[in-house]
Design an enzyme around this catalytic site. Structure first.
Site, PDB file in Angstrom:
ATOM      1  N   SER A  64      31.020  33.465   9.894  1.00  0.00           N
ATOM      2  CA  SER A  64      31.771  34.720   9.785  1.00  0.00           C
ATOM      3  C   SER A  64      31.893  35.073   8.310  1.00  0.00           C
ATOM      4  O   SER A  64      31.956  34.180   7.450  1.00  0.00           O
ATOM      5  CB  SER A  64      33.162  34.572  10.380  1.00  0.00           C
ATOM      6  OG  SER A  64      33.953  35.711  10.053  1.00  0.00           O
ATOM      7  N   TYR A  77      40.921  29.846  11.848  1.00  0.00           N
ATOM      8  CA  TYR A  77      39.593  30.401  12.158  1.00  0.00           C
ATOM      9  C   TYR A  77      38.720  30.441  10.906  1.00  0.00           C
ATOM     10  O   TYR A  77      37.582  29.962  10.908  1.00  0.00           O
ATOM     11  CB  TYR A  77      39.757  31.802  12.744  1.00  0.00           C
ATOM     12  CG  TYR A  77      38.461  32.532  13.020  1.00  0.00           C
ATOM     13  CD1 TYR A  77      37.701  32.239  14.146  1.00  0.00           C
ATOM     14  CD2 TYR A  77      38.005  33.537  12.165  1.00  0.00           C
ATOM     15  CE1 TYR A  77      36.514  32.921  14.406  1.00  0.00           C
ATOM     16  CE2 TYR A  77      36.818  34.225  12.426  1.00  0.00           C
ATOM     17  CZ  TYR A  77      36.076  33.913  13.537  1.00  0.00           C
ATOM     18  OH  TYR A  77      34.908  34.580  13.790  1.00  0.00           O
TER      19      TYR A  77
HETATM   20  P1  NDP Z   1      33.211  37.040  22.651  1.00  0.00           P
HETATM   21  O1  NDP Z   1      34.542  36.434  22.942  1.00  0.00           O
HETATM   22  O2  NDP Z   1      33.020  38.483  22.852  1.00  0.00           O
HETATM   23  O3  NDP Z   1      32.088  36.252  23.493  1.00  0.00           O
HETATM   24  C1  NDP Z   1      32.131  34.852  23.464  1.00  0.00           C
HETATM   25  C2  NDP Z   1      30.992  34.264  24.258  1.00  0.00           C
HETATM   26  O4  NDP Z   1      31.077  32.847  24.127  1.00  0.00           O
HETATM   27  C3  NDP Z   1      31.063  34.555  25.732  1.00  0.00           C
HETATM   28  O5  NDP Z   1      29.745  34.519  26.240  1.00  0.00           O
HETATM   29  C4  NDP Z   1      31.876  33.386  26.272  1.00  0.00           C
HETATM   30  O6  NDP Z   1      31.564  33.135  27.634  1.00  0.00           O
HETATM   31  C5  NDP Z   1      31.407  32.259  25.387  1.00  0.00           C
HETATM   32  N1  NDP Z   1      32.406  31.237  25.137  1.00  0.00           N
HETATM   33  C6  NDP Z   1      33.714  31.405  24.821  1.00  0.00           C
HETATM   34  N2  NDP Z   1      34.306  30.221  24.659  1.00  0.00           N
HETATM   35  C7  NDP Z   1      33.343  29.292  24.854  1.00  0.00           C
HETATM   36  C8  NDP Z   1      33.315  27.870  24.822  1.00  0.00           C
HETATM   37  N3  NDP Z   1      34.424  27.167  24.578  1.00  0.00           N
HETATM   38  N4  NDP Z   1      32.150  27.238  25.084  1.00  0.00           N
HETATM   39  C9  NDP Z   1      31.020  27.937  25.378  1.00  0.00           C
HETATM   40  N5  NDP Z   1      30.986  29.267  25.422  1.00  0.00           N
HETATM   41  C10 NDP Z   1      32.129  29.939  25.159  1.00  0.00           C
HETATM   42  O7  NDP Z   1      32.898  36.630  21.125  1.00  0.00           O
HETATM   43  P2  NDP Z   1      31.955  37.325  20.034  1.00  0.00           P
HETATM   44  O8  NDP Z   1      30.672  37.680  20.642  1.00  0.00           O
HETATM   45  O9  NDP Z   1      32.746  38.343  19.318  1.00  0.00           O
HETATM   46  O10 NDP Z   1      31.772  36.111  18.999  1.00  0.00           O
HETATM   47  C11 NDP Z   1      30.650  35.259  19.035  1.00  0.00           C
HETATM   48  C12 NDP Z   1      30.611  34.470  17.734  1.00  0.00           C
HETATM   49  O11 NDP Z   1      30.563  35.373  16.628  1.00  0.00           O
HETATM   50  C13 NDP Z   1      31.822  33.577  17.498  1.00  0.00           C
HETATM   51  O12 NDP Z   1      31.409  32.376  16.876  1.00  0.00           O
HETATM   52  C14 NDP Z   1      32.667  34.391  16.544  1.00  0.00           C
HETATM   53  O13 NDP Z   1      33.515  33.590  15.766  1.00  0.00           O
HETATM   54  C15 NDP Z   1      31.582  35.034  15.709  1.00  0.00           C
HETATM   55  N6  NDP Z   1      32.028  36.229  14.997  1.00  0.00           N
HETATM   56  C16 NDP Z   1      32.431  37.345  15.684  1.00  0.00           C
HETATM   57  C17 NDP Z   1      32.848  38.461  14.997  1.00  0.00           C
HETATM   58  C18 NDP Z   1      33.281  39.716  15.669  1.00  0.00           C
HETATM   59  O14 NDP Z   1      33.791  40.605  14.977  1.00  0.00           O
HETATM   60  N7  NDP Z   1      33.114  39.855  16.988  1.00  0.00           N
HETATM   61  C19 NDP Z   1      32.876  38.470  13.520  1.00  0.00           C
HETATM   62  C20 NDP Z   1      32.414  37.258  12.904  1.00  0.00           C
HETATM   63  C21 NDP Z   1      32.014  36.188  13.626  1.00  0.00           C
HETATM   64  P3  NDP Z   1      32.726  32.800  28.726  1.00  0.00           P
HETATM   65  O15 NDP Z   1      33.572  33.995  28.835  1.00  0.00           O
HETATM   66  O16 NDP Z   1      32.016  32.444  29.978  1.00  0.00           O
HETATM   67  O17 NDP Z   1      33.424  31.615  28.158  1.00  0.00           O
END
Ligand code: NDP
Length: 246
Positions: free
Chosen positions: A141, A155
């Site tokens: 991030s 985080y």
């Molecule tokens: P979302 O919450 O929108 O999506 C998360 C995804 O990960 C879903 O597919 C979810 O599936 C899965 N997931 C959640 N928890 C777990 C777990 N414990 N184990 C395996 N899978 C899991 O998140 P984002 O797409 O926004 O974020 C993705 C990555 O990008 C993260 O690492 C986040 O920190 C990073 N990021 C995001 C930013 C943003 O602004 N969105 C900015 C900077 C970094 P399910 O629901 O089935 O668990």
């Protein structure tokens, strides 16, 4: 011939958001793709179906990033089903926004277990199968380098750890022809960080482009880093944040 033909990628947390965007983009570029998820089986199957409709193979595996046995099993299932592993995208991650003083030990443990311990476990398991040309890609991030807003202390600490993990590991596996890079998104419109959410306004204000990013804008960079064209890029932190950290 597409740039990722004959490659197999595993994207953790690939059922929604940035991970789903990455999984679909890697498949569009020729890869067969495994994704993990925890609760969203229907969403994960929808990603699989969409990829299969383009002629690529895809599987969805339920594996909580906080559960080391499940993460290791997901890596083995990927190799067992799709035949090899060339690209690991450590995307699964979470944030629990609140002030540090209000954050409980359980919440800190949850963020650490998913965002950094899960990354360690998945990467170790994947490296057993990776050969010359392998790609380890973290989704860190922009707050792993600079912090603009309150409420994300554990985080951002885990994303800072992801940054140094990337740099350190690149020194260990470079001799095997494996690259390790950290893609650092800024505000991207997902369920975790909705562009219409309470937290959105200060994040938009902090960007140079004055808008949220789209998952496809992150996926494009991940696809490049995964490709043979990026063969001399390793140990780097590549920020795709609309200028937040400028
Ligand atoms: P979302 O919450 O929108 O999506 C998360 C995804 O990960 C879903 O597919 C979810 O599936 C899965 N997931 C959640 N928890 C777990 C777990 N414990 N184990 C395996 N899978 C899991 O998140 P984002 O797409 O926004 O974020 C993705 C990555 O990008 C993260 O690492 C986040 O920190 C990073 N990021 C995001 C930013 C943003 O602004 N969105 C900015 C900077 C970094 P399910 O629901 O089935 O668990």
């Amino acid at each position: 011939m597409s740039k990722l033909n004959n490659k197999v990628a595993l994207v953790t947390g690939g059922s929604r958001g940035i991970g789903a965007g990455i999984a679909k983009r890697l498949a569009a570029d020729g890869a067969n793709v495994a994704i993990t998820y925890t609760k969203g089986a229907d969403a994960a199957q929808a990603v699989v179906k969409e990829i299969e409709s383009t002629g690529r193979k895809a599987i969805a595996i339920q594996a909580d990033a906080a559960d080391p046995a499940a993460v290791k099993a997901a890596v083995e299932k990927t190799v067992g089903t799709l035949g090899r592993l060339d690209v690991l995208v450590n995307n699964a991650g979470t944030a629990i926004p609140k002030t540090f003083e209000e954050t409980t030990l359980e919440e800190m443990d949850r963020v650490i277990d998913i965002n950094i311990r899960g990354v360690f476990v998945a990467t170790q398991a994947a490296l057993k199968h990776m050969k010359d040309g392998g790609r380890i890609i973290m989704i860190g991030s922009c707050v792993g380098e600079r912090m603009m807003t309150p409420g994300l202390v554990p985080y951002s600490a885990t994303k800072g750890a992801v940054k140094m993990f990337t740099q350190g590991l690149s020194r260990e596996v470079g001799g095997r022809g494996i690259t390790v890079n950290n893609v650092q998104p800024g505000p991207i419109d997902t369920d975790l960080n909705p562009a219409a959410g309470d937290w959105a306004e200060p994040q938009v204000a902090a960007t140079a482009l004055k808008r949220y990013g789209h998952v496809d804008e992150v996926a494009a960079l991940v696809s490049f880093v995964a490709s043979p064209e990026a063969s001399y890029i390793t140990g780097t932190n590549l920020t795709v944040d609309g200028g937040t950290n400028a």
